[in-house]
Design a protein around this motif. Structure first.
Motif, PDB file in Angstrom:
ATOM      1  N   ILE A  62       0.857  -1.179   0.000  1.00 18.26           N
ATOM      2  CA  ILE A  62       0.000   0.000   0.000  1.00 18.26           C
ATOM      3  C   ILE A  62       0.893   1.228   0.000  1.00 18.26           C
ATOM      4  O   ILE A  62       2.065   1.160   0.373  1.00 18.26           O
ATOM      5  N   GLN A  63       0.324   2.344  -0.408  1.00 16.10           N
ATOM      6  CA  GLN A  63       1.048   3.600  -0.365  1.00 16.10           C
ATOM      7  C   GLN A  63       0.240   4.589   0.467  1.00 16.10           C
ATOM      8  O   GLN A  63      -0.962   4.742   0.258  1.00 16.10           O
ATOM      9  N   VAL A 119       2.598  -1.281   9.884  1.00 16.14           N
ATOM     10  CA  VAL A 119       1.513  -2.253   9.749  1.00 16.14           C
ATOM     11  C   VAL A 119       1.645  -3.237  10.907  1.00 16.14           C
ATOM     12  O   VAL A 119       2.695  -3.836  11.094  1.00 16.14           O
ATOM     13  N   PHE A 120       0.553  -3.361  11.695  1.00 22.51           N
ATOM     14  CA  PHE A 120       0.510  -4.260  12.845  1.00 22.51           C
ATOM     15  C   PHE A 120      -0.562  -5.304  12.646  1.00 22.51           C
ATOM     16  O   PHE A 120      -1.584  -5.044  11.993  1.00 22.51           O
ATOM     17  N   TYR A 138       4.649  -5.737  11.306  1.00 24.29           N
ATOM     18  CA  TYR A 138       5.073  -6.441  10.094  1.00 24.29           C
ATOM     19  C   TYR A 138       5.949  -5.576   9.199  1.00 24.29           C
ATOM     20  O   TYR A 138       6.834  -6.071   8.538  1.00 24.29           O
ATOM     21  N   SER A 139       5.666  -4.299   9.139  1.00 25.49           N
ATOM     22  CA  SER A 139       6.390  -3.423   8.227  1.00 25.49           C
ATOM     23  C   SER A 139       6.432  -2.028   8.832  1.00 25.49           C
ATOM     24  O   SER A 139       5.471  -1.579   9.456  1.00 25.49           O
ATOM     25  N   LYS A 156      -0.821   2.207  11.106  1.00 25.48           N
ATOM     26  CA  LYS A 156      -0.678   3.393  11.950  1.00 25.48           C
ATOM     27  C   LYS A 156       0.170   4.402  11.199  1.00 25.48           C
ATOM     28  O   LYS A 156       1.293   4.101  10.791  1.00 25.48           O
ATOM     29  N   VAL A 157      -0.385   5.601  11.002  1.00 28.90           N
ATOM     30  CA  VAL A 157       0.305   6.692  10.317  1.00 28.90           C
ATOM     31  C   VAL A 157       0.408   7.838  11.311  1.00 28.90           C
ATOM     32  O   VAL A 157      -0.596   8.485  11.613  1.00 28.90           O
ATOM     33  N   GLY A 158       1.596   8.069  11.836  1.00 27.24           N
ATOM     34  CA  GLY A 158       1.750   9.094  12.875  1.00 27.24           C
ATOM     35  C   GLY A 158       0.908   8.714  14.077  1.00 27.24           C
ATOM     36  O   GLY A 158       1.081   7.647  14.654  1.00 27.24           O
ATOM     37  N   ASN A 159      -0.069   9.573  14.422  1.00 21.04           N
ATOM     38  CA  ASN A 159      -0.944   9.279  15.555  1.00 21.04           C
ATOM     39  C   ASN A 159      -2.329   8.789  15.135  1.00 21.04           C
ATOM     40  O   ASN A 159      -3.236   8.735  15.950  1.00 21.04           O
TER      41      ASN A 159
END
Length: 155
Positions: free
Chosen positions: A98-99, A111-112, A119-120, A144-147
């Motif tokens: 994904i982007q 990625v959790f 995972y990444s 998760k992206v930042g918060n």
């Protein structure tokens, strides 16, 4: 005469199609972030366990307590990209990645699994873009992206 009438009708319909309005679902969060989903992509919108869940090409979940508002909006098809230009987007590139687009520069993207296994992990570049590899197993994952966190389902 009939040919001119037919040609005029076709030109009118083509012109209308070019300027057709697209309907979007806009989800506004209490922290002022906005997320857009094109209804032409036929996302399925449901409520599950206190979450607003949008299932489309990517599945996302928002805790209802964090959603300020959601509404539908018409946009001119050619200017939809401009309308969502500054909104955080998660886009499937292929089956394995994904982007993340429009994140803050250097924002951490992870990625959790739902069990908390990472995972990444990547960092967004100066333009706020990061490409993250997805786990190969089917299941429910958290990006998760930042918060901010997003739940998605890999089928």
């Amino acid at each position: 005469m009939n040919f001119k009438l037919l040609l005029s009708s076709v030109m009118l319909f083509v012109s209308m199609a070019i300027h057709a309005a697209e309907t979007c679902l806009i989800v506004e969060m209490k922290d002022s972030n906005k997320f857009s989903f094109m209804l032409a992509e036929k996302p399925v919108i449901t409520f599950q366990n206190g979450d607003l869940v949008v299932n489309g090409s990517a599945s996302t979940s928002y805790a209802i307590s964090n959603v300020k508002n959601y509404h539908f909006e018409e946009s001119i098809a050619n200017s939809v990209e401009t309308a969502v230009e500054n909104e955080l987007r998660i886009v499937y590139l292929d089956e394995n990645s994904i982007q993340v687009q429009n994140a803050e520069a250097n924002a951490q993207v992870t990625v959790f699994s739902v069990a908390g296994v990472a995972y990444s992990n990547q960092y967004a570049d100066a333009e706020g873009t990061a490409t993250v590899q997805l786990p190969s197993q089917k299941g429910i994952y958290i990006v998760k992206v930042g918060n901010q966190s997003f739940k998605f389902i890999r089928k």
